[in-house]
Design a protein around this motif. Structure first.
Motif, PDB file in Angstrom:
ATOM      1  N   ASP A 221      -2.512 -13.803 -39.510  1.00 11.94           N
ATOM      2  CA  ASP A 221      -3.523 -13.217 -38.598  1.00 11.94           C
ATOM      3  C   ASP A 221      -3.401 -14.001 -37.270  1.00 11.94           C
ATOM      4  OD1 ASP A 221      -5.459 -11.273 -37.793  1.00 11.94           O
ATOM      5  OD2 ASP A 221      -6.786 -13.036 -37.673  1.00 11.94           O
ATOM      6  N   ARG A 222      -3.342 -15.266 -37.204  1.00 14.37           N
ATOM      7  CA  ARG A 222      -3.355 -16.067 -36.012  1.00 14.37           C
ATOM      8  C   ARG A 222      -2.383 -17.136 -36.577  1.00 14.37           C
ATOM      9  NH1 ARG A 222      -7.938 -15.435 -32.906  1.00 14.37           N
ATOM     10  NH2 ARG A 222      -7.802 -17.591 -32.230  1.00 14.37           N
ATOM     11  N   LEU A 223      -1.651 -17.495 -35.371  1.00 18.54           N
ATOM     12  CA  LEU A 223      -0.498 -18.670 -35.366  1.00 18.54           C
ATOM     13  C   LEU A 223      -0.375 -19.242 -34.002  1.00 18.54           C
ATOM     14  CD1 LEU A 223       1.479 -20.038 -36.889  1.00 18.54           C
ATOM     15  CD2 LEU A 223       3.154 -18.460 -36.060  1.00 18.54           C
ATOM     16  N   ARG A 224      -0.501 -20.561 -34.163  1.00 16.86           N
ATOM     17  CA  ARG A 224      -0.388 -21.378 -33.054  1.00 16.86           C
ATOM     18  C   ARG A 224       0.756 -22.510 -33.251  1.00 16.86           C
ATOM     19  NH1 ARG A 224      -1.471 -23.487 -27.905  1.00 16.86           N
ATOM     20  NH2 ARG A 224      -1.277 -25.563 -27.892  1.00 16.86           N
ATOM     21  N   ILE A 225       1.870 -22.741 -32.505  1.00 15.31           N
ATOM     22  CA  ILE A 225       2.625 -23.664 -32.713  1.00 15.31           C
ATOM     23  C   ILE A 225       2.790 -24.700 -31.446  1.00 15.31           C
ATOM     24  CG2 ILE A 225       5.245 -24.215 -32.854  1.00 15.31           C
ATOM     25  CD1 ILE A 225       5.406 -21.495 -34.678  1.00 15.31           C
ATOM     26  N   PHE A 226       2.812 -26.038 -31.647  1.00 13.28           N
ATOM     27  CA  PHE A 226       3.123 -26.883 -30.492  1.00 13.28           C
ATOM     28  C   PHE A 226       4.196 -27.844 -31.006  1.00 13.28           C
ATOM     29  CE2 PHE A 226       2.206 -31.146 -28.825  1.00 13.28           C
ATOM     30  CZ  PHE A 226       2.197 -30.675 -27.648  1.00 13.28           C
ATOM     31  N   ILE A 227       5.008 -28.078 -30.097  1.00 15.61           N
ATOM     32  CA  ILE A 227       6.054 -28.881 -30.186  1.00 15.61           C
ATOM     33  C   ILE A 227       6.410 -29.751 -28.966  1.00 15.61           C
ATOM     34  CG2 ILE A 227       8.704 -28.958 -30.390  1.00 15.61           C
ATOM     35  CD1 ILE A 227       8.186 -25.672 -30.837  1.00 15.61           C
ATOM     36  N   ASP A 228       6.499 -31.076 -29.217  1.00 14.07           N
ATOM     37  CA  ASP A 228       6.829 -32.248 -28.168  1.00 14.07           C
ATOM     38  C   ASP A 228       8.062 -32.769 -28.618  1.00 14.07           C
ATOM     39  OD1 ASP A 228       6.699 -34.447 -26.335  1.00 14.07           O
ATOM     40  OD2 ASP A 228       4.791 -34.611 -26.540  1.00 14.07           O
ATOM     41  N   PRO A 229       9.191 -32.555 -27.873  1.00 15.12           N
ATOM     42  CA  PRO A 229      10.395 -33.148 -28.365  1.00 15.12           C
ATOM     43  C   PRO A 229      10.294 -34.499 -28.075  1.00 15.12           C
ATOM     44  CG  PRO A 229      10.842 -31.441 -26.557  1.00 15.12           C
ATOM     45  CD  PRO A 229       9.368 -31.436 -27.013  1.00 15.12           C
ATOM     46  N   GLU A 230       9.639 -35.331 -27.211  1.00 13.53           N
ATOM     47  CA  GLU A 230       9.564 -36.431 -26.798  1.00 13.53           C
ATOM     48  C   GLU A 230       8.989 -37.302 -27.842  1.00 13.53           C
ATOM     49  OE1 GLU A 230      10.942 -37.938 -24.074  1.00 13.53           O
ATOM     50  OE2 GLU A 230      11.739 -36.060 -23.796  1.00 13.53           O
ATOM     51  N   VAL A 231       8.080 -37.041 -28.632  1.00 12.96           N
ATOM     52  CA  VAL A 231       7.192 -37.591 -29.667  1.00 12.96           C
ATOM     53  C   VAL A 231       8.274 -38.338 -30.918  1.00 12.96           C
ATOM     54  CG1 VAL A 231       5.534 -37.723 -31.093  1.00 12.96           C
ATOM     55  CG2 VAL A 231       5.085 -37.051 -29.061  1.00 12.96           C
ATOM     56  N   PRO A 232       8.891 -37.368 -31.499  1.00 10.96           N
ATOM     57  CA  PRO A 232       8.868 -35.837 -31.326  1.00 10.96           C
ATOM     58  C   PRO A 232       8.138 -35.346 -32.685  1.00 10.96           C
ATOM     59  CG  PRO A 232      10.839 -36.660 -32.695  1.00 10.96           C
ATOM     60  CD  PRO A 232       9.995 -38.108 -32.229  1.00 10.96           C
ATOM     61  N   ILE A 233       7.300 -34.328 -32.284  1.00  6.98           N
ATOM     62  CA  ILE A 233       6.574 -33.586 -33.497  1.00  6.98           C
ATOM     63  C   ILE A 233       6.474 -32.087 -33.286  1.00  6.98           C
ATOM     64  CG2 ILE A 233       4.328 -33.764 -31.929  1.00  6.98           C
ATOM     65  CD1 ILE A 233       2.899 -35.027 -34.557  1.00  6.98           C
ATOM     66  N   PHE A 234       6.093 -31.462 -34.423  1.00  7.27           N
ATOM     67  CA  PHE A 234       6.143 -29.972 -34.305  1.00  7.27           C
ATOM     68  C   PHE A 234       4.720 -29.733 -35.212  1.00  7.27           C
ATOM     69  CE2 PHE A 234       6.371 -26.115 -36.922  1.00  7.27           C
ATOM     70  CZ  PHE A 234       6.892 -25.322 -36.140  1.00  7.27           C
ATOM     71  N   ILE A 235       3.935 -28.970 -34.791  1.00 10.99           N
ATOM     72  CA  ILE A 235       2.770 -28.684 -35.329  1.00 10.99           C
ATOM     73  C   ILE A 235       2.398 -27.187 -35.515  1.00 10.99           C
ATOM     74  CG2 ILE A 235       0.165 -29.216 -35.568  1.00 10.99           C
ATOM     75  CD1 ILE A 235       0.514 -31.435 -33.531  1.00 10.99           C
ATOM     76  N   ALA A 236       2.355 -26.646 -36.549  1.00  8.88           N
ATOM     77  CA  ALA A 236       1.858 -25.072 -36.538  1.00  8.88           C
ATOM     78  C   ALA A 236       0.477 -25.010 -37.351  1.00  8.88           C
ATOM     79  CB  ALA A 236       3.060 -24.435 -37.485  1.00  8.88           C
ATOM     80  N   VAL A 237      -0.440 -24.251 -36.636  1.00  7.32           N
ATOM     81  CA  VAL A 237      -1.575 -24.025 -37.504  1.00  7.32           C
ATOM     82  C   VAL A 237      -1.875 -22.396 -37.520  1.00  7.32           C
ATOM     83  CG1 VAL A 237      -2.656 -26.309 -36.836  1.00  7.32           C
ATOM     84  CG2 VAL A 237      -2.897 -24.333 -35.220  1.00  7.32           C
ATOM     85  N   GLY A 238      -2.346 -22.148 -38.351  1.00  6.61           N
ATOM     86  CA  GLY A 238      -2.773 -20.719 -38.465  1.00  6.61           C
ATOM     87  C   GLY A 238      -3.853 -20.032 -39.623  1.00  6.61           C
TER      88      GLY A 238
END
Length: 193
Positions: A38-55
């Motif tokens: 139903d809902r999805l948000r993805i955040f990516i910071d290649p400098e950290v690096p980190i990938f976060i997906a919440v939904g």
């Protein structure tokens, strides 16, 4: 992606974020999880690096129990299950064998199971849970997020509970408690914890 109520991909690198938005759209469609997402948000910071997906998932079908796909009749000490839908026959048989033993379970034909059970064992036969649809859903969601996240992000943490899921990945060691990172993304999406 019109069927998602909310879909956002944000990156500290805008061009990369747009690329990941297209990748995510394609992967979500290819893995056929639009029907449950139903809902999805993805955040990516290649400098950290980190990938976060919440939904948030749509309403997940309830557990499948014996009476959902089988009629139950009693003949003396014999309990007869008349199977109307074979989809859950194999997991039901395994469950019954484990619970009562193979020697007490007979399958005279494809659509019939006969069991010799005492009165106490008969209690709740129709309520036995045969399948939990959330197990497959969580596995599919996490697999999809693994395909979307940048290659090389092998350190992962994930959770699925009450229709909310999150997936965090990095090339580096993740902090012990990723809850603040996850809650921040849920908050941006308008879904406080």
């Amino acid at each position: 992606m019109g069927t998602l109520e909310y879909f956002q991909v944000e990156s500290t690198e805008p061009a990369g974020g747009e690329l990941y938005r297209r990748i995510a759209s394609t992967v979500i469609t290819d893995h056929d999880i639009l029907r449950v997402l139903d809902r999805l948000r993805i955040f990516i910071d290649p400098e950290v690096p980190i990938f976060i997906a919440v939904g948030i998932t749509r309403t997940v079908p309830r557990n499948v129990i014996v009476r959902d796909f089988a009629g139950i009749t009693y003949d003396g000490d014999k309990v007869i299950l008349s199977i109307a839908d074979e989809t859950y026959l194999a997991p039901l048989l395994e469950l019954l064998w484990r619970k009562f033993g193979k020697e007490r379970i007979v399958q005279p034909d494809r659509f019939t199971i006969e069991m010799h059970l005492n009165t106490e064992e008969r209690e709740g036969i129709e309520e036995i849970v045969v399948a939990d649809p959330t197990e497959g859903l969580f596995r599919d969601l996490i697999y999809t997020m693994q395909v979307i996240c940048p290659e090389g992000f092998k350190v992962k943490k994930q959770s699925f509970q009450n229709g909310k899921f999150w997936f965090v990945a990095s090339e580096n060691t993740l902090q012990e408690d990723v809850t603040p990172l996850v809650e921040e993304q849920f908050s941006i999406m308008g879904e406080g914890s």
